[in-house]
Scaffold this active site. Structure first.
Site, PDB file in Angstrom:
ATOM      1  N   GLU A  47       0.833  -1.211   0.000  1.00 15.42           N
ATOM      2  CA  GLU A  47       0.000   0.000   0.000  1.00 15.42           C
ATOM      3  C   GLU A  47       0.866   1.259   0.000  1.00 15.42           C
ATOM      4  O   GLU A  47       0.606   2.209  -0.741  1.00 15.42           O
ATOM      5  CB  GLU A  47      -0.915   0.023   1.235  1.00 15.42           C
ATOM      6  CG  GLU A  47      -1.920  -1.124   1.314  1.00 15.42           C
ATOM      7  CD  GLU A  47      -2.961  -1.111   0.203  1.00 15.42           C
ATOM      8  OE1 GLU A  47      -3.122  -0.072  -0.462  1.00 15.42           O
ATOM      9  OE2 GLU A  47      -3.600  -2.159  -0.006  1.00 15.42           O
ATOM     10  N   ASN A  51       1.177   4.018  -3.019  1.00 13.47           N
ATOM     11  CA  ASN A  51       0.891   5.441  -2.790  1.00 13.47           C
ATOM     12  C   ASN A  51       2.030   6.335  -3.283  1.00 13.47           C
ATOM     13  O   ASN A  51       1.792   7.369  -3.903  1.00 13.47           O
ATOM     14  CB  ASN A  51       0.679   5.709  -1.292  1.00 13.47           C
ATOM     15  CG  ASN A  51      -0.763   5.482  -0.865  1.00 13.47           C
ATOM     16  OD1 ASN A  51      -1.618   5.164  -1.681  1.00 13.47           O
ATOM     17  ND2 ASN A  51      -1.018   5.649   0.423  1.00 13.47           N
ATOM     18  N   ARG A 106      -9.698   4.002  -7.537  1.00  8.84           N
ATOM     19  CA  ARG A 106      -8.943   3.769  -6.320  1.00  8.84           C
ATOM     20  C   ARG A 106      -9.918   3.572  -5.168  1.00  8.84           C
ATOM     21  O   ARG A 106     -10.931   4.249  -5.077  1.00  8.84           O
ATOM     22  CB  ARG A 106      -8.008   4.934  -6.019  1.00  8.84           C
ATOM     23  CG  ARG A 106      -7.174   5.381  -7.206  1.00  8.84           C
ATOM     24  CD  ARG A 106      -5.779   5.726  -6.774  1.00  8.84           C
ATOM     25  NE  ARG A 106      -5.137   4.578  -6.174  1.00  8.84           N
ATOM     26  CZ  ARG A 106      -4.568   3.610  -6.875  1.00  8.84           C
ATOM     27  NH1 ARG A 106      -4.564   3.650  -8.176  1.00  8.84           N
ATOM     28  NH2 ARG A 106      -4.010   2.601  -6.260  1.00  8.84           N
TER      29      ARG A 106
END
Lengths: 143, 116
Positions: A47, A51, A106
């Site tokens: 994650e 990002n 997203r």
């Protein structure tokens, strides 16, 4: 006292997301952690690196993402750093289901997953300079 | 590595079997492949079989939400089946259970879609 430290940097390409999470688990292989614990680390790293690539660098593949990890007898510390656009409002970014890229399918879950799968999540960001995501996770090794 | 996609059309249900890890890198091409088929054959109902997916992060959740938005236009439904424990935790966190059916295998997924 730190028992081990590693630092790597790699291009902000999405194929390096799997590289980063695999390396992270490889670094911890000597600690004989439970598979569930390692899966949480894998997901949290995935994650954070996603990002950095998608938001920090907006897919600019010429830039570098850094991953630093260390562990002592009780804690694993992970830090994911990008020198990209930064986050203007960290509080807002951390809200579940919030995403700044609404046209990209997203889920807005990145920070929520990082928070749930670590014991401590700190996000430090300077707009136009960098974003540092630090996660700490307690473990009990079978030694 | 990479992600392998197998699609089959059965009784107005598109069954998607995935093999490999679902993350930002693999979701991008998957999205184009699947959404094209959904539009071309006007698919209403979708089964997403994750039996051979050992890892999925929130990019996978984004993919499923995207397909839900697509089939919702035709009042269709999505059933997700055969998740491992870790993926189920992420699905639970995402709130996806409110909009998708969850099944333990493909057969159950199809049965649930038939009565949905």
């Amino acid at each position: 006292m730190k028992k081990n430290v590693m630092k790597i940097s790699f291009l902000a390409k999405t194929e390096n997301v799997i590289f980063a999470r695999t390396v992270a688990v490889g670094f911890l292989v000597n600690l004989n952690m439970e598979i569930g614990f390692l899966n949480e680390i894998k997901t949290a790293i995935s994650e954070a690196v996603t990002n950095a690539i998608v938001h920090g660098y907006n897919h600019d593949e010429s830039k570098f993402v850094e991953l630093e990890m260390s562990y002592d007898d009780y804690l694993v510390t992970m830090e994911i750093i990008d020198h990209g656009i930064g986050i203007e409002n960290v509080e807002k970014a951390r809200e579940p289901l919030f995403s700044s890229k609404i046209d990209e399918e997203r889920a807005g879950l990145g920070f929520t997953i990082m928070e749930v799968f670590s014991d401590e999540l700190t996000v430090k960001s300077k707009v136009g300079e960098e974003t540092r995501v630090r996660m700490v996770k307690t473990y009990s090794a079978s030694r | 590595m990479g992600l392998n996609v197998q699609m089959a059309l059965r009784k107005n249900i598109l069954v998607i079997r995935l093999k490999g890890e679902l993350d930002q890198a693999t979701v991008t091409s998957l999205k184009y492949k699947v959404s094209e088929v959904i539009d071309k054959y006007r698919i209403k109902n979708l089964v997403i079989n994750l039996q051979e997916v050992p890892f999925m992060d929130s990019s996978g959740i984004g993919f499923i939400i995207g397909r839900y938005t697509q089939v919702k236009l035709r009042k269709g439904h999505i059933a997700i089946c055969s998740m491992n424990e870790m993926i189920e935790r992420i699905v639970n966190l995402s709130g996806l259970k409110k909009i998708c059916l969850i099944a333990s295998d493909e057969k159950e997924a199809e049965e649930r879609l038939e009565v949905a």
